[in-house]
Design a protein around this motif. Structure first.
Motif, PDB file in Angstrom:
ATOM      1  N   VAL A  49       0.488  -0.723  -0.041  1.00  0.00           N
ATOM      2  CA  VAL A  49      -0.103  -0.828   0.075  1.00  0.00           C
ATOM      3  C   VAL A  49       1.273   1.064   0.297  1.00  0.00           C
ATOM      4  CG1 VAL A  49      -1.877   1.902   1.339  1.00  0.00           C
ATOM      5  CG2 VAL A  49      -1.897  -0.855   1.197  1.00  0.00           C
TER       6      VAL A  49
ATOM      7  N   ARG B  63      -7.002   6.244  -0.463  1.00  0.00           N
ATOM      8  CA  ARG B  63      -6.075   4.981  -0.135  1.00  0.00           C
ATOM      9  C   ARG B  63      -6.878   4.017  -0.642  1.00  0.00           C
ATOM     10  NH1 ARG B  63      -1.435   6.271   4.374  1.00  0.00           N
ATOM     11  NH2 ARG B  63      -1.362   8.208   2.151  1.00  0.00           N
TER      12      ARG B  63
ATOM     13  N   GLU C 101      -5.406  -3.348  -0.153  1.00  0.00           N
ATOM     14  CA  GLU C 101      -4.478  -3.693  -1.547  1.00  0.00           C
ATOM     15  C   GLU C 101      -5.534  -5.037  -2.009  1.00  0.00           C
ATOM     16  OE1 GLU C 101      -0.887  -6.087  -2.766  1.00  0.00           O
ATOM     17  OE2 GLU C 101      -1.003  -6.048  -0.925  1.00  0.00           O
TER      18      GLU C 101
ATOM     19  N   HIS D 138      -9.088  -4.047  -2.429  1.00  0.00           N
ATOM     20  CA  HIS D 138      -9.733  -4.082  -3.471  1.00  0.00           C
ATOM     21  C   HIS D 138      -8.804  -3.231  -4.283  1.00  0.00           C
ATOM     22  CE1 HIS D 138     -11.946  -5.022  -0.361  1.00  0.00           C
ATOM     23  NE2 HIS D 138     -11.766  -4.938   0.828  1.00  0.00           N
ATOM     24  N   TRP D 139      -8.227  -3.317  -4.889  1.00  0.00           N
ATOM     25  CA  TRP D 139      -7.420  -2.781  -5.818  1.00  0.00           C
ATOM     26  C   TRP D 139      -7.710  -3.286  -7.028  1.00  0.00           C
ATOM     27  CZ3 TRP D 139      -1.646  -3.040  -5.004  1.00  0.00           C
ATOM     28  CH2 TRP D 139      -1.642  -2.066  -3.244  1.00  0.00           C
TER      29      TRP D 139
ATOM     30  N   ALA E 130     -12.494   2.599  -6.315  1.00  0.00           N
ATOM     31  CA  ALA E 130     -11.153   4.418  -6.170  1.00  0.00           C
ATOM     32  C   ALA E 130     -11.877   5.251  -7.806  1.00  0.00           C
ATOM     33  CB  ALA E 130      -9.488   4.455  -6.938  1.00  0.00           C
TER      34      ALA E 130
ATOM     35  N   ASN F  89       2.904   6.133 -10.377  1.00  0.00           N
ATOM     36  CA  ASN F  89       2.029   4.875  -9.904  1.00  0.00           C
ATOM     37  C   ASN F  89       0.743   5.065 -11.262  1.00  0.00           C
ATOM     38  OD1 ASN F  89      -0.023   3.659  -8.898  1.00  0.00           O
ATOM     39  ND2 ASN F  89       0.182   5.015  -6.915  1.00  0.00           N
TER      40      ASN F  89
ATOM     41  N   ALA G  34      -2.037   3.516 -12.099  1.00  0.00           N
ATOM     42  CA  ALA G  34      -3.239   3.020 -11.625  1.00  0.00           C
ATOM     43  C   ALA G  34      -3.784   4.559 -11.525  1.00  0.00           C
ATOM     44  CB  ALA G  34      -3.316   1.797 -10.607  1.00  0.00           C
ATOM     45  N   SER G  35      -2.868   5.215 -10.437  1.00  0.00           N
ATOM     46  CA  SER G  35      -4.046   6.382 -10.038  1.00  0.00           C
ATOM     47  C   SER G  35      -3.662   7.783 -10.656  1.00  0.00           C
ATOM     48  CB  SER G  35      -3.067   7.010  -8.314  1.00  0.00           C
ATOM     49  OG  SER G  35      -3.343   5.873  -7.496  1.00  0.00           O
TER      50      SER G  35
END
Length: 179
Positions: A32, A102, A105, A107-108, A113, A141, A143-144
């Motif tokens: 995380v 945040r 993990e 739930h990624w 999000a 990062n 994904a973000s």
């Protein structure tokens, strides 16, 4: 201050001290923190202090990060929300609204999000009438960075933090406001 924000699958509410164990479980995971200064939380008491800090933001600014849960199971999945940055400088800026999240993990990659981001942007722009929402994400990062761009944030620049780590700075202008 809003007490609950909901989406199709999620609900968000202000943090309570009783959320410390869940927050600690998430923040103790080194994965995380891969893009968060590589400093996982080591003791549950740190999570209590984080929640107390967030609660101080609620009092001072009437907004802050919210504990985020799955509606179906009431499972804590992380935090999401709008924060008013008034206590430090980020990329040369202070006194601005910042969106962040945040997730634990487990739930990624499930769209949570993105779902939460859309709800918070709607709340921030329509209810709070925020003129510009900012966000920042670690340069690596992917994904973000994708989530922020997919939900309407525009990349403004890449900047180094004091340690030389690169971050992407985003902005989303509230086009519904007549300035």
């Amino acid at each position: 201050m809003i007490q609950r924000l909901e989406t199709e699958r999620l609900y968000m509410r202000p943090f309570k001290i009783s959320d410390a164990a869940d927050l600690f479980a998430m923040d103790a995971n080194p994965n995380v923190h891969k893009y968060l200064w590589q400093q996982p939380t080591l003791e549950r008491e740190e999570s209590v202090k984080i929640i107390e800090y967030i609660q101080g933001q609620y009092e001072r600014n009437q907004i802050g990060r919210f504990a985020t849960f799955l509606k179906e199971t009431d499972e804590f999945i992380g935090w999401t929300g709008i924060k008013y940055i008034d206590d430090h400088v980020e990329n040369g800026n202070t006194n601005f609204f910042d969106y962040g999240y945040r997730l634990a993990e487990a739930h990624w990659g499930k769209g949570y999000a993105t779902e939460a981001t859309i709800a918070w942007l709607e709340y921030g722009f329509e209810t709070l009438k925020i003129p510009v929402m900012h966000a920042y994400a670690h340069h690596e990062n992917g994904a973000s960075n994708r989530i922020l761009q997919k939900t309407g944030f525009i990349h403004q620049e890449t900047y180094p933090d004091p340690a030389g780590v690169l971050w992407n700075w985003f902005a989303f202008h509230n086009l519904s406001l007549k300035l």
